[in-house]
Design an enzyme around this catalytic site. Sequence first.
Site, PDB file in Angstrom:
ATOM      1  N   HIS A 160       9.819  -0.221   8.409  1.00 35.98           N
ATOM      2  CA  HIS A 160       9.016  -1.450   8.559  1.00 35.98           C
ATOM      3  C   HIS A 160       9.031  -2.417   7.354  1.00 35.98           C
ATOM      4  O   HIS A 160       9.449  -3.558   7.484  1.00 35.98           O
ATOM      5  CB  HIS A 160       7.551  -1.082   8.807  1.00 35.98           C
ATOM      6  CG  HIS A 160       7.294  -0.188   9.954  1.00 35.98           C
ATOM      7  ND1 HIS A 160       7.369  -0.598  11.254  1.00 35.98           N
ATOM      8  CD2 HIS A 160       6.957   1.127   9.996  1.00 35.98           C
ATOM      9  CE1 HIS A 160       7.066   0.400  12.061  1.00 35.98           C
ATOM     10  NE2 HIS A 160       6.824   1.466  11.323  1.00 35.98           N
ATOM     11  N   ASP A 193       0.859  -1.196   0.000  1.00 39.08           N
ATOM     12  CA  ASP A 193       0.000   0.000   0.000  1.00 39.08           C
ATOM     13  C   ASP A 193       0.896   1.247   0.000  1.00 39.08           C
ATOM     14  O   ASP A 193       0.949   1.980   0.964  1.00 39.08           O
ATOM     15  CB  ASP A 193      -0.934  -0.009   1.232  1.00 39.08           C
ATOM     16  CG  ASP A 193      -0.194  -0.074   2.562  1.00 39.08           C
ATOM     17  OD1 ASP A 193       0.975  -0.531   2.611  1.00 39.08           O
ATOM     18  OD2 ASP A 193      -0.775   0.349   3.586  1.00 39.08           O
TER      19      ASP A 193
HETATM   20  C1  BDR Z   1       2.929  -0.560   8.588  1.00 37.97           C
HETATM   21  O1  BDR Z   1       1.868   0.380   8.462  1.00 37.97           O
HETATM   22  C2  BDR Z   1       2.097   1.243   7.382  1.00 37.97           C
HETATM   23  O2  BDR Z   1       1.971   2.574   7.781  1.00 37.97           O
HETATM   24  C3  BDR Z   1       3.494   0.965   6.891  1.00 37.97           C
HETATM   25  O3  BDR Z   1       3.579   1.100   5.492  1.00 37.97           O
HETATM   26  C4  BDR Z   1       3.783  -0.438   7.351  1.00 37.97           C
HETATM   27  O4  BDR Z   1       3.368  -1.372   6.395  1.00 37.97           O
HETATM   28  C5  BDR Z   1       3.667  -0.311   9.895  1.00 37.97           C
HETATM   29  O5  BDR Z   1       2.813  -0.491  10.980  1.00 37.97           O
HETATM   30 CA    CA Z   2       2.891  -0.737   4.056  1.00 41.88          CA
END
Ligand code: BDR
Ligand code: CA
Length: 330
Positions: free
Chosen positions: A252, A9
């Site tokens: 992340h 995403d």
């Molecule tokens: C996840 O949430 C999204 O904001 C980031 O892209 C990552 O996949 C981290 O909690």
């Molecule tokens: Ca993400």
Amino acid sequence: MHKVILDTDPGIDDTMAIAYALCHPDIELLGLTTVFGNINIEKATRNAQYVLHMLGATTVKVAKGAAVPIVQNPMPHAEFVHGEDGIGNCYDGSVSYEPTAEHAALQALDAADYIIEQARLYPGEISLIAVGPLTNIAIALEREPKLPELVQQLIIMGGAVTEPGNVSPVAEANFLGDPHAADQVLGASWPATIVGLDVTHQILITDTHLKQLDDNAAKTGELIWQTSRFYVDFYSSKGAAADEQEPACAMHDAAAVAYLLIPDAFGVISGPARVIHDGVAVGQLALDRKGYEYGLTHWQDRPDCQACMQVDDALVLKHFVDTIVNYRLC
Ligand code: BDR
Ligand code: CA
């Protein structure tokens, strides 16, 4: 060579993950499948194509996926973390990303069907890396229950075993985005590994690393540097700083790609897992770490999955930066 489908995403850390997977010579990126999450599905799909274009990879396929969770009402998107456009307000709108002859990347198949098609084409070979809400994976699983046997492994950025959540005291954003999907996906018998906040909060990429990319990795480094400005500001406003208070952010989604490439950098535990899908703890990952006979049925007959709990953060950061510097396409 790892065949990879990245379900994403995009998303600023998603952009880092896309660049990482695209650049590494041991990965053949079969496609990006898009999902709502950080932004709506239209922006997510446009960003996937835009990021590929900026990275010099317009031939990598993009398949558009789910716009909303499978059961619950959609949560607000995370524009305050990723910018109004999802990529740190760096999308300049100068190019149309509707499918064209040049940008023939966008697939006629939707994300779930694309995943199924590729898994049948390359049985046992694909690493599916999911770094958004797990909606597309749950839909694919429903359409093809043998999917867990058809892929080599599923790597998930989501959840937190002992670390506090990032969107509630107990929930991580991707699992809260579609907790029913997450619970269904973790109920299937894949080799599945969770790369959650337990490790991603330990891997802080600093402005020194990011500047290194800007200085040494041409257009690819520039894109990561520029898109990361908004994200680093957000993390700094939340008090995230690496050693010596240097501005930094969690990378992340890129950590899920790192798990594929350098799994020995991570320490894992395993057990059956549930994701709470209603009530005060909605979105919480509940992984049984003890294996007792509790007398409750909720974890019974659920397959074990792995969850990363330790990480050599310096190794992951070096591997990410070196990959982009040494192997970028442009
Ligand atoms: C996840 O949430 C999204 O904001 C980031 O892209 C990552 O996949 C981290 O909690
Ligand atoms: Ca993400």
